[in-house]
Design an enzyme around this catalytic site. Structure first.
Site, PDB file in Angstrom:
ATOM      1  N   ASP A  25       0.861  -1.189   0.000  1.00 43.56           N
ATOM      2  CA  ASP A  25       0.000   0.000   0.000  1.00 43.56           C
ATOM      3  C   ASP A  25       0.896   1.237   0.000  1.00 43.56           C
ATOM      4  O   ASP A  25       2.101   1.148   0.274  1.00 43.56           O
ATOM      5  CB  ASP A  25      -0.907  -0.003   1.251  1.00 43.56           C
ATOM      6  CG  ASP A  25      -1.845   1.200   1.287  1.00 43.56           C
ATOM      7  OD1 ASP A  25      -2.354   1.602   0.229  1.00 43.56           O
ATOM      8  OD2 ASP A  25      -2.063   1.756   2.395  1.00 43.56           O
ATOM      9  N   SER A  26       0.277   2.377  -0.260  1.00 48.53           N
ATOM     10  CA  SER A  26       1.019   3.634  -0.150  1.00 48.53           C
ATOM     11  C   SER A  26       1.470   3.869   1.286  1.00 48.53           C
ATOM     12  O   SER A  26       2.458   4.558   1.526  1.00 48.53           O
ATOM     13  CB  SER A  26       0.129   4.794  -0.597  1.00 48.53           C
ATOM     14  OG  SER A  26      -1.038   4.846   0.213  1.00 48.53           O
TER      15      SER A  26
ATOM     16  N   CYS B  78      -4.210  -1.332  -2.145  1.00 53.30           N
ATOM     17  CA  CYS B  78      -4.361   0.113  -2.292  1.00 53.30           C
ATOM     18  C   CYS B  78      -5.317   0.327  -3.456  1.00 53.30           C
ATOM     19  O   CYS B  78      -5.000  -0.060  -4.590  1.00 53.30           O
ATOM     20  CB  CYS B  78      -3.003   0.748  -2.575  1.00 53.30           C
ATOM     21  SG  CYS B  78      -3.082   2.516  -2.922  1.00 53.30           S
TER      22      CYS B  78
ATOM     23  N   GLU C 166      -2.500   7.796   8.747  1.00 59.16           N
ATOM     24  CA  GLU C 166      -1.031   7.722   8.757  1.00 59.16           C
ATOM     25  C   GLU C 166      -0.463   8.316  10.054  1.00 59.16           C
ATOM     26  O   GLU C 166       0.566   7.871  10.549  1.00 59.16           O
ATOM     27  CB  GLU C 166      -0.442   8.456   7.551  1.00 59.16           C
ATOM     28  CG  GLU C 166      -0.578   7.705   6.240  1.00 59.16           C
ATOM     29  CD  GLU C 166       0.148   6.367   6.208  1.00 59.16           C
ATOM     30  OE1 GLU C 166       1.331   6.330   6.578  1.00 59.16           O
ATOM     31  OE2 GLU C 166      -0.487   5.354   5.846  1.00 59.16           O
TER      32      GLU C 166
ATOM     33  N   CYS D 294     -11.052   2.711   0.055  1.00 55.87           N
ATOM     34  CA  CYS D 294      -9.639   3.015   0.345  1.00 55.87           C
ATOM     35  C   CYS D 294      -9.277   2.168   1.548  1.00 55.87           C
ATOM     36  O   CYS D 294     -10.036   2.121   2.534  1.00 55.87           O
ATOM     37  CB  CYS D 294      -9.475   4.500   0.663  1.00 55.87           C
ATOM     38  SG  CYS D 294      -7.853   4.927   1.352  1.00 55.87           S
TER      39      CYS D 294
ATOM     40  N   HIS E 193      -7.277   2.513   3.871  1.00 56.82           N
ATOM     41  CA  HIS E 193      -7.088   3.200   5.149  1.00 56.82           C
ATOM     42  C   HIS E 193      -8.411   3.332   5.921  1.00 56.82           C
ATOM     43  O   HIS E 193      -8.390   3.453   7.151  1.00 56.82           O
ATOM     44  CB  HIS E 193      -6.531   4.619   4.930  1.00 56.82           C
ATOM     45  CG  HIS E 193      -5.063   4.677   4.634  1.00 56.82           C
ATOM     46  ND1 HIS E 193      -4.521   4.278   3.429  1.00 56.82           N
ATOM     47  CD2 HIS E 193      -4.010   5.104   5.392  1.00 56.82           C
ATOM     48  CE1 HIS E 193      -3.195   4.467   3.460  1.00 56.82           C
ATOM     49  NE2 HIS E 193      -2.872   4.964   4.639  1.00 56.82           N
TER      50      HIS E 193
HETATM   51  N1  DGL Z   1      -4.809   3.000   0.985  1.00 58.94           N
HETATM   52  C1  DGL Z   1      -4.788   3.763  -0.248  1.00 58.94           C
HETATM   53  C2  DGL Z   1      -6.023   3.412  -1.060  1.00 58.94           C
HETATM   54  O1  DGL Z   1      -6.586   2.363  -0.828  1.00 58.94           O
HETATM   55  C3  DGL Z   1      -4.562   5.210   0.066  1.00 58.94           C
HETATM   56  C4  DGL Z   1      -4.238   6.040  -1.131  1.00 58.94           C
HETATM   57  C5  DGL Z   1      -3.420   7.259  -0.829  1.00 58.94           C
HETATM   58  O2  DGL Z   1      -2.272   7.104  -0.460  1.00 58.94           O
HETATM   59  O3  DGL Z   1      -3.956   8.366  -1.031  1.00 58.94           O
HETATM   60  O4  DGL Z   1      -6.439   4.112  -1.945  1.00 58.94           O
END
Ligand code: DGL
Length: 261
Positions: free
Chosen positions: A6-7, A69, A148, A180, A182
Protein backbone atom coordinates in the site's frame (compact mmCIF):
# COMPACT_ATOMS: atom_id res chain seq x y z
CA UNK A 1 4.84 -15.83 1.62
CA UNK A 2 2.22 -13.31 0.60
CA UNK A 3 3.17 -9.74 -0.33
CA UNK A 4 0.86 -6.89 0.63
CA UNK A 5 1.55 -3.39 -0.65
CA UNK A 6 0.00 0.00 0.00
CA UNK A 7 1.02 3.63 -0.15
CA UNK A 8 1.04 3.56 3.62
CA UNK A 9 -0.40 1.68 6.58
CA UNK A 10 -3.92 1.31 5.13
CA UNK A 11 -3.15 -2.02 3.49
CA UNK A 12 -2.77 -3.39 7.00
CA UNK A 13 -6.58 -3.69 6.97
CA UNK A 14 -5.99 -6.42 4.37
CA UNK A 15 -3.04 -7.81 6.34
CA UNK A 16 -5.31 -8.25 9.38
CA UNK A 17 -7.89 -10.03 7.23
CA UNK A 18 -5.22 -12.38 5.82
CA UNK A 19 -3.92 -13.09 9.33
CA UNK A 20 -7.46 -13.90 10.51
CA UNK A 21 -7.76 -16.62 7.86
CA UNK A 22 -4.17 -17.85 7.72
CA UNK A 23 -2.37 -17.27 11.02
CA UNK A 24 0.68 -19.28 9.86
CA UNK A 25 1.35 -17.62 6.52
CA UNK A 26 4.42 -15.40 6.22
CA UNK A 27 3.55 -11.86 5.15
CA UNK A 28 5.80 -9.24 3.60
CA UNK A 29 4.21 -5.80 3.91
CA UNK A 30 5.46 -2.82 1.92
CA UNK A 31 4.36 0.70 2.86
CA UNK A 32 5.48 3.28 0.29
CA UNK A 33 5.49 6.01 2.87
CA UNK A 34 7.99 8.16 0.99
CA UNK A 35 5.12 8.87 -1.41
CA UNK A 36 1.95 8.65 0.69
CA UNK A 37 -0.68 9.94 0.00
CA UNK A 38 -1.10 8.73 -3.57
CA UNK A 39 -4.67 9.95 -3.94
CA UNK A 40 -4.10 13.47 -5.21
CA UNK A 41 -1.14 12.60 -7.48
CA UNK A 42 -1.41 12.40 -11.26
CA UNK A 43 -2.04 8.98 -12.83
CA UNK A 44 1.41 9.03 -14.48
CA UNK A 45 3.08 9.73 -11.15
CA UNK A 46 1.12 6.98 -9.34
CA UNK A 47 1.85 4.48 -12.12
CA UNK A 48 5.59 5.14 -11.99
CA UNK A 49 5.92 4.82 -8.22
CA UNK A 50 3.59 1.79 -8.06
CA UNK A 51 5.55 -0.01 -10.79
CA UNK A 52 8.75 0.67 -8.88
CA UNK A 53 7.17 -0.97 -5.82
CA UNK A 54 5.98 -3.90 -7.96
CA UNK A 55 9.55 -4.42 -9.23
CA UNK A 56 10.79 -4.70 -5.66
CA UNK A 57 7.95 -6.95 -4.50
CA UNK A 58 8.35 -9.36 -7.41
CA UNK A 59 12.08 -9.54 -6.67
CA UNK A 60 11.27 -10.73 -3.12
CA UNK A 61 9.55 -13.83 -4.55
CA UNK A 62 6.26 -13.55 -2.69
CA UNK A 63 3.10 -14.96 -4.25
CA UNK A 64 0.62 -13.45 -4.76
CA UNK A 65 1.31 -9.71 -4.73
CA UNK A 66 -1.69 -8.02 -3.14
CA UNK A 67 -2.03 -4.41 -4.21
CA UNK A 68 -3.89 -3.41 -1.04
CA UNK A 69 -4.36 0.11 -2.29
CA UNK A 70 -7.44 1.11 -4.25
CA UNK A 71 -5.61 4.05 -5.77
CA UNK A 72 -2.64 2.04 -7.06
CA UNK A 73 -5.02 -0.67 -8.27
CA UNK A 74 -7.15 1.84 -10.15
CA UNK A 75 -4.18 3.40 -11.88
CA UNK A 76 -1.43 0.79 -12.12
CA UNK A 77 -2.78 -2.76 -11.74
CA UNK A 78 -3.08 -3.38 -15.48
CA UNK A 79 0.47 -2.04 -16.02
CA UNK A 80 1.80 -4.38 -13.29
CA UNK A 81 0.09 -7.37 -14.88
CA UNK A 82 1.45 -6.40 -18.29
CA UNK A 83 5.01 -6.11 -16.93
CA UNK A 84 4.80 -9.38 -14.96
CA UNK A 85 2.36 -11.67 -16.80
CA UNK A 86 3.44 -14.73 -14.77
CA UNK A 87 2.93 -13.16 -11.35
CA UNK A 88 -0.52 -13.34 -9.76
CA UNK A 89 -1.63 -9.89 -8.59
CA UNK A 90 -4.68 -9.28 -6.41
CA UNK A 91 -6.03 -5.75 -6.67
CA UNK A 92 -8.62 -3.72 -4.81
CA UNK A 93 -11.84 -3.07 -6.72
CA UNK A 94 -14.51 -0.83 -5.13
CA UNK A 95 -17.06 -3.23 -3.60
CA UNK A 96 -19.97 -2.01 -5.71
CA UNK A 97 -21.16 -5.55 -6.43
CA UNK A 98 -22.01 -6.54 -2.83
CA UNK A 99 -23.27 -3.01 -2.22
CA UNK A 100 -25.71 -3.33 -5.13
CA UNK A 101 -26.96 -6.61 -3.69
CA UNK A 102 -27.62 -5.01 -0.31
CA UNK A 103 -28.98 -1.59 -1.24
CA UNK A 104 -32.70 -1.03 -0.88
CA UNK A 105 -32.70 2.69 -1.64
CA UNK A 106 -30.78 2.14 -4.89
CA UNK A 107 -28.14 4.68 -3.88
CA UNK A 108 -24.60 3.51 -3.06
CA UNK A 109 -21.97 5.79 -1.55
CA UNK A 110 -18.32 5.18 -2.40
CA UNK A 111 -15.71 6.76 -0.11
CA UNK A 112 -12.35 6.83 -1.88
CA UNK A 113 -9.48 9.01 -3.05
CA UNK A 114 -9.94 11.33 -6.01
CA UNK A 115 -7.73 9.12 -8.20
CA UNK A 116 -9.78 6.01 -7.39
CA UNK A 117 -13.05 7.78 -8.16
CA UNK A 118 -11.67 8.94 -11.52
CA UNK A 119 -10.27 5.50 -12.37
CA UNK A 120 -11.61 3.02 -14.89
CA UNK A 121 -12.06 0.20 -12.32
CA UNK A 122 -14.92 2.02 -10.57
CA UNK A 123 -16.57 2.85 -13.89
CA UNK A 124 -16.26 -0.78 -15.02
CA UNK A 125 -17.60 -2.32 -11.82
CA UNK A 126 -20.49 0.16 -11.72
CA UNK A 127 -21.36 -0.63 -15.33
CA UNK A 128 -21.16 -4.38 -14.65
CA UNK A 129 -22.97 -4.62 -11.30
CA UNK A 130 -24.99 -1.47 -10.67
CA UNK A 131 -26.06 -0.04 -14.03
CA UNK A 132 -29.55 0.64 -12.69
CA UNK A 133 -28.40 2.16 -9.38
CA UNK A 134 -27.02 5.55 -8.42
CA UNK A 135 -23.37 5.36 -7.36
CA UNK A 136 -22.22 8.53 -5.60
CA UNK A 137 -18.48 8.99 -5.13
CA UNK A 138 -17.06 11.09 -2.31
CA UNK A 139 -13.38 12.08 -2.53
CA UNK A 140 -12.36 11.92 1.11
CA UNK A 141 -9.42 14.34 1.15
CA UNK A 142 -7.41 14.23 4.34
CA UNK A 143 -8.55 10.91 5.79
CA UNK A 144 -5.46 8.98 4.69
CA UNK A 145 -3.27 11.55 6.45
CA UNK A 146 -5.21 11.11 9.73
CA UNK A 147 -4.71 7.33 9.67
CA UNK A 148 -1.03 7.72 8.76
CA UNK A 149 -0.72 9.93 11.85
CA UNK A 150 -2.33 7.19 13.94
CA UNK A 151 -5.35 9.37 14.59
CA UNK A 152 -8.53 7.31 14.18
CA UNK A 153 -10.73 8.74 16.93
CA UNK A 154 -9.97 12.40 17.74
CA UNK A 155 -12.62 15.15 17.44
CA UNK A 156 -10.77 16.43 14.34
CA UNK A 157 -10.85 13.12 12.49
CA UNK A 158 -14.47 12.56 13.48
CA UNK A 159 -15.36 16.00 12.13
CA UNK A 160 -13.55 15.29 8.85
CA UNK A 161 -15.26 11.90 8.51
CA UNK A 162 -18.67 13.44 9.21
CA UNK A 163 -18.14 16.10 6.55
CA UNK A 164 -17.36 13.42 3.94
CA UNK A 165 -20.20 11.10 4.95
CA UNK A 166 -22.90 13.80 5.12
CA UNK A 167 -23.25 14.32 1.32
CA UNK A 168 -23.63 10.57 0.83
CA UNK A 169 -26.34 10.33 3.48
CA UNK A 170 -28.06 13.38 1.97
CA UNK A 171 -28.00 11.68 -1.44
CA UNK A 172 -29.97 8.76 0.05
CA UNK A 173 -27.21 6.16 0.24
CA UNK A 174 -28.07 3.18 2.43
CA UNK A 175 -24.78 1.37 1.75
CA UNK A 176 -21.29 2.86 2.03
CA UNK A 177 -18.34 1.23 0.29
CA UNK A 178 -14.94 1.74 1.90
CA UNK A 179 -13.00 2.37 -1.31
CA UNK A 180 -9.64 3.02 0.34
CA UNK A 181 -7.81 0.54 2.55
CA UNK A 182 -7.09 3.20 5.15
CA UNK A 183 -10.78 3.75 5.89
CA UNK A 184 -11.51 0.51 7.81
CA UNK A 185 -9.37 2.02 10.58
CA UNK A 186 -11.97 4.83 10.71
CA UNK A 187 -14.91 2.46 10.75
CA UNK A 188 -16.20 3.52 14.18
CA UNK A 189 -16.20 7.19 13.18
CA UNK A 190 -17.85 6.39 9.84
CA UNK A 191 -20.53 4.26 11.51
CA UNK A 192 -21.28 7.04 13.99
CA UNK A 193 -21.63 9.53 11.13
CA UNK A 194 -23.91 7.19 9.18
CA UNK A 195 -26.24 5.52 11.69
CA UNK A 196 -28.22 2.63 10.27
CA UNK A 197 -26.22 2.57 7.03
CA UNK A 198 -24.48 -0.63 5.92
CA UNK A 199 -20.69 -0.32 5.60
CA UNK A 200 -18.80 -2.63 3.27
CA UNK A 201 -15.11 -3.35 3.80
CA UNK A 202 -13.72 -5.52 0.98
CA UNK A 203 -10.67 -6.67 2.98
CA UNK A 204 -12.03 -10.12 4.01
CA UNK A 205 -12.96 -10.98 0.41
CA UNK A 206 -9.57 -9.79 -0.87
CA UNK A 207 -7.83 -11.84 1.81
CA UNK A 208 -9.71 -14.96 0.74
CA UNK A 209 -8.74 -14.37 -2.87
CA UNK A 210 -5.09 -13.92 -1.85
CA UNK A 211 -5.07 -17.22 0.07
CA UNK A 212 -6.81 -19.00 -2.80
CA UNK A 213 -4.22 -17.76 -5.31
CA UNK A 214 -1.37 -18.60 -2.98
CA UNK A 215 -2.57 -22.19 -2.72
CA UNK A 216 -3.30 -22.39 -6.45
CA UNK A 217 0.33 -21.46 -7.16
CA UNK A 218 1.65 -24.17 -4.91
CA UNK A 219 2.63 -21.92 -2.04
CA UNK A 220 2.06 -23.00 1.54
CA UNK A 221 0.00 -20.98 3.97
CA UNK A 222 1.44 -23.08 6.80
CA UNK A 223 4.70 -21.24 7.32
CA UNK A 224 6.07 -19.54 10.44
CA UNK A 225 3.41 -16.83 10.69
CA UNK A 226 6.06 -14.12 10.43
CA UNK A 227 5.34 -10.54 9.46
CA UNK A 228 8.08 -8.48 7.83
CA UNK A 229 7.26 -4.81 7.38
CA UNK A 230 9.19 -2.61 4.96
CA UNK A 231 8.82 1.09 4.39
CA UNK A 232 10.28 3.57 1.94
CA UNK A 233 9.79 6.15 4.70
CA UNK A 234 10.66 6.26 8.39
CA UNK A 235 11.23 2.94 10.16
CA UNK A 236 10.59 4.45 13.59
CA UNK A 237 7.29 5.95 12.44
CA UNK A 238 6.16 2.61 11.04
CA UNK A 239 7.13 0.88 14.29
CA UNK A 240 5.05 3.44 16.15
CA UNK A 241 2.08 2.95 13.77
CA UNK A 242 2.17 -0.84 14.23
CA UNK A 243 1.82 -0.40 17.98
CA UNK A 244 -0.71 2.45 17.77
CA UNK A 245 -3.02 0.56 15.41
CA UNK A 246 -2.62 -2.79 17.18
CA UNK A 247 -1.07 -4.56 14.18
CA UNK A 248 0.73 -7.89 14.42
CA UNK A 249 4.30 -7.47 15.64
CA UNK A 250 7.10 -8.18 13.20
CA UNK A 251 10.44 -7.00 11.88
CA UNK A 252 10.46 -3.45 10.51
CA UNK A 253 13.05 -2.43 7.93
CA UNK A 254 13.77 0.26 5.40
CA UNK A 255 13.19 -0.75 1.79
CA UNK A 256 16.35 0.18 0.03
CA UNK A 257 17.15 0.05 -3.65
CA UNK A 258 19.95 -2.45 -2.96
CA UNK A 259 17.40 -5.02 -1.83
CA UNK A 260 15.99 -4.96 -5.33
CA UNK A 261 18.78 -7.01 -6.83
N1 DGL B 1 -4.81 3.00 0.99
C1 DGL B 1 -4.79 3.76 -0.25
C2 DGL B 1 -6.02 3.41 -1.06
O1 DGL B 1 -6.59 2.36 -0.83
C3 DGL B 1 -4.56 5.21 0.07
C4 DGL B 1 -4.24 6.04 -1.13
C5 DGL B 1 -3.42 7.26 -0.83
O2 DGL B 1 -2.27 7.10 -0.46
O3 DGL B 1 -3.96 8.37 -1.03
O4 DGL B 1 -6.44 4.11 -1.94
Amino acid sequence: MIAIYDSGIGGASVLLAVRAIAPDVDILYLADQAHVPYGDRSPDDIRAIALDCADWLVAQGAIPVVVACNTASAVALSAMRARYPDIPFVGMVPAVKPAAQQSVSGVIGVMATAATLQGQLLADVTHAHAPHLTVVGQPCHGLVEFVEAGDVDSPSVRQAVASHVAPLVAAGADVLVLGCTHYPFLRAAIADAAPGITIIDPAPAVAQQAIRLSLAHGASIHERGQTAYYTTGSVSHLQWQIAALGLPPGTVCARTKEQQT
